[in-house]
Every structure is written in structure tokens, then in C-alpha cells.
Enzyme design. Structure first.
Site, short mmCIF file in Angstrom:
data_model
loop_
_atom_site.label_atom_id
_atom_site.label_comp_id
_atom_site.label_asym_id
_atom_site.label_seq_id
_atom_site.Cartn_x
_atom_site.Cartn_y
_atom_site.Cartn_z
CE LYS A 157 -4.02 0.92 2.10
NZ LYS A 157 -5.03 0.41 1.66
C1 LIG Z 1 -6.12 -0.67 -4.08
C2 LIG Z 1 -6.30 -1.54 -2.56
N1 LIG Z 1 -7.53 -2.81 -3.29
C3 LIG Z 1 -8.23 -3.73 -2.72
C4 LIG Z 1 -8.53 -3.41 -0.97
C5 LIG Z 1 -8.75 -4.61 0.02
O1 LIG Z 1 -8.47 -4.16 1.39
P1 LIG Z 1 -8.60 -4.25 2.74
O2 LIG Z 1 -9.51 -5.65 2.24
O3 LIG Z 1 -7.47 -5.41 2.96
O4 LIG Z 1 -9.00 -3.25 2.78
C6 LIG Z 1 -7.20 -1.76 -0.44
C7 LIG Z 1 -8.66 -1.25 0.71
O5 LIG Z 1 -7.10 -1.26 1.46
C8 LIG Z 1 -7.04 -1.00 -1.76
O6 LIG Z 1 -6.37 0.15 -1.81
#
Ligand SMILES: Cc1ncc(COP(=O)(O)O)c(C=O)c1O
Length: 304
Positions: A157
Site C-alpha cells: 500500500k
Molecule cells: C487498491 C486496493 N485494493 C483492495 C483493497 C482492499 O483491501 P483490504 O480488504 O485489506 O482493505 C484496498 C484497501 O485497502 C485497496 O486500497
């Protein structure tokens, strides 16, 4: 976003308005920060953070992936998060840790800039709106492709990566849709602007694999476990764009979006146009889980 009282800044709790950064911060100039999005839920036994340690492990991994020498361990970050919720007296919250390069030397090399670690927590309602969660949202396949493994680290991230998500989200909103779905650089389905994607066809649940360029979502993993536990077949596989249009159900998962049904893609109605039974099942299981109503998944809740 509803401001809270205090934000954790490099080890101290400061007033919300004082958690500022210098405009020449490396991360502000070049996107060199890593972050998390975490939710804490109100349960009958008190406030609980959902999969706290898994989020902090991903934060540390994101920092490592981008060569950011973060001092704190995932365990220490867990403790900061719990203390932040106590200090702000929040019953439910969205939590945003952010580790980033501040202002130091100028230029692309971040090494001479100090590393900062901030964490905020604040109340956040339904990210896609209550109507969207109940009835499903409208989406379009974006003309922007999801960042690729050859130019970024999609499984981390990194804040700079989100310019890609912003392009797709803005395009969808401008065209009158609620959300964007992105294909990857070879034209296979990847994910939404900040959420993972599932489809259901003839009773089988499908979701694109990590190789498609997704962030490996913690909610995605949760829904995978919950539905598998209920006896559904859940398959990670490449999905072609057309399989979105022919699916019986499509839904998105994420910490902010939780489990959000998709009722329309590119003007095509998905299934009956109402959230389907497996989508509803995933939503119900997820809300029971975060309300501490499923004993076998209590280990995913950290009580404040
Ligand atoms: C690009 C992206 N994909 C998917 C997700 C979903 O991830 P999570 O379920 O860990 O929040 C997020 C959010 O964090 C994201 O920013």
C-alpha cells in the site's frame, strides 16, 4: 470524515489540527509513504479492531518493499492503535497509520529525509453509502489499467500508487457511475479503485489472483474464509472482462467498502439487478463476524 481529538505523531499524541507536515516532505512531493486502512467496530462486548495485526504486518511489509526503514514493529503498531482508540474514546472508527519520508534533502533519493510515523482514527460511516450497500452500486470498467507488477508493487500500500486509483475513480464519477473496475495491463480483471472483486457464476465464487495486480485484501481473505466455511466453492482465477457481464452476482470487498454489491457494470444489469443470495450471505457473515457474533472467528478481533 469527522475529526477526532488526537492524532499519534512520532510517539506523541497531538491535537488533530497540529498533525501537520512540511510542504517539501519527500512523500508529499513523490508519494513515498505507505499506509493502512483498518476498522474498529462497536460490539456488545466493547470496541474491537478487525484483523489489527494482519493490517500492521502488511504495513511493515509495504515499508520493507519500498525500502522505508520503519523502526516500529507490527506488535508496537498494534499497541499504538489500541491506545489511540482509547485516547479518542471512539466506539467505532476507521484507522489510518501512515509511514512516510518527511522534509530533508531535495531530490528523488529519499534516504536523507527523516522517516515519520503518524496514525489517525476517526468515525467513518459506510464508504459507498448506505443505499449502495443495501441495493448495490453502479460501476464502469475504467479506461485506466491497474498498476502493474512491472512498474510498481501492487501488493504494497504505497501512497503514490493511488494516483492510479484516483484516475479511475474520477473517470467513473464523471461518467455518472459510483465506482471504477480496473483491468490489468494484459486486459484481465483486477479490482476496484480501493477494493477487491468477486463474481458468482452458477453457484461458484471467483476472485482474481494476486498475479492480476490486486492488493491482497484482508477483507478478500476474510470473505474467502467465510464463504469456504459455509461450503461454497471459492476459486482464485483470471477473469476476462466479459465474465463480469455474464456473472450472476458481482461484489466488492475492502476495509472501507466492507462487502458492497455491484448491480450494474457498463450499463449492463448484473443478475436480477438486486444483490444476489451469495452476496447477501457474504454481507451477513461479515457483519456478524465484526459484531463478535461468530465465536470461531473471535481471534480476528482485538478488543480495545
Ligand atoms: C487498491 C486496493 N485494493 C483492495 C483493497 C482492499 O483491501 P483490504 O480488504 O485489506 O482493505 C484496498 C484497501 O485497502 C485497496 O486500497
Amino acid at each position: 470524515m469527522e475529526p477526532a481529538n488526537k492524532i499519534w505523531v512520532d510517539g506523541d499524541f497531538v491535537d488533530w489540527d497540529d498533525a501537520t507536515v512540511h510542504f517539501l516532505s519527500h512523500s508529499l512531493q513523490y508519494g513515498t509513504g505507505v499506509f493502512e486502512g483498518i476498522r474498529a467496530y462497536k460490539t456488545p462486548e466493547g470496541t474491537a479492531v478487525f484483523r489489527l495485526h494482519d493490517h500492521m504486518v502488511r504495513l511493515v511489509a509495504s515499508a520493507r518493499a519500498y525500502g522505508l526503514a520503519m523502526k516500529e514493529t507490527a506488535e508496537e503498531m498494534d499497541e499504538v492503535c489500541l491506545e489511540l482508540l482509547r485516547v479518542n474514546d471512539l466506539e467505532s472508527a476507521y484507522i489510518r497509520p501512515f509511514v512516510f519520508y518527511g522534509a530533508g534533502a531535495f531530490g528523488i533519493n529519499p534516504k536523507a529525509s527523516p522517516i515519520h510515523n503518524y496514525m489517525a482514527a476517526f468515525y467513518l460511516g459506510s464508504y459507498m453509502g448506505d443505499h449502495g450497500v443495501q441495493n448495490g452500486i453502479t460501476t464502469m470498467v475504467s479506461s485506466w489499467r491497474r498498476i502493474s507488477h512491472t512498474s510498481f508493487i501492487p501488493t504494497a500500500k504505497g501512497s503514490g500508487q493511488y494516483l492510479n486509483s484516483v484516475l479511475a475513480k474520477q473517470e467513473a464519477l464523471r461518467a455518472g457511475y459510483d465506482e471504477a473496475l480496473m483491468l490489468n495491463d494484459v486486459g484481465l480483471v483486477s479490482e476496484g479503485s480501493g477494493m477487491n472483486l468477486f463474481t458468482v457464476s452458477r453457484g461458484v465464487v471467483y476472485t482474481p489472483p494476486v498475479s492480476s495486480g490486486i492488493l491482497e485484501g484482508i477483507t478478500r481473505d476474510t470473505v474467502f474464509e467465510l464463504l469456504t466455511g459455509e461450503g461454497f466453492e471459492v476459486v482464485q482465477t483470471d477473469l476476462a472482462r466479459g465474465s463480469l457481464y455474464t456473472a450472476d452476482e458481482v461484489f466488492l470487498t475492502g476495509t472501507a467498502a466492507e462487502v458492497t454489491p455491484v448491480r450494474e457494470i457498463d450499463g449492463r444489469i448484473i443478475g436480477t439487478g438486486e444483490p444476489g443470495p451469495i452476496t447477501r450471505k457474504a454481507q451477513d457473515l461479515f457483519s456478524d463476524l465484526v459484531a463478535a457474533k461468530i465465536p470461531e472467528y473471535r481471534h480476528w478481533l482485538t478488543f480495545v
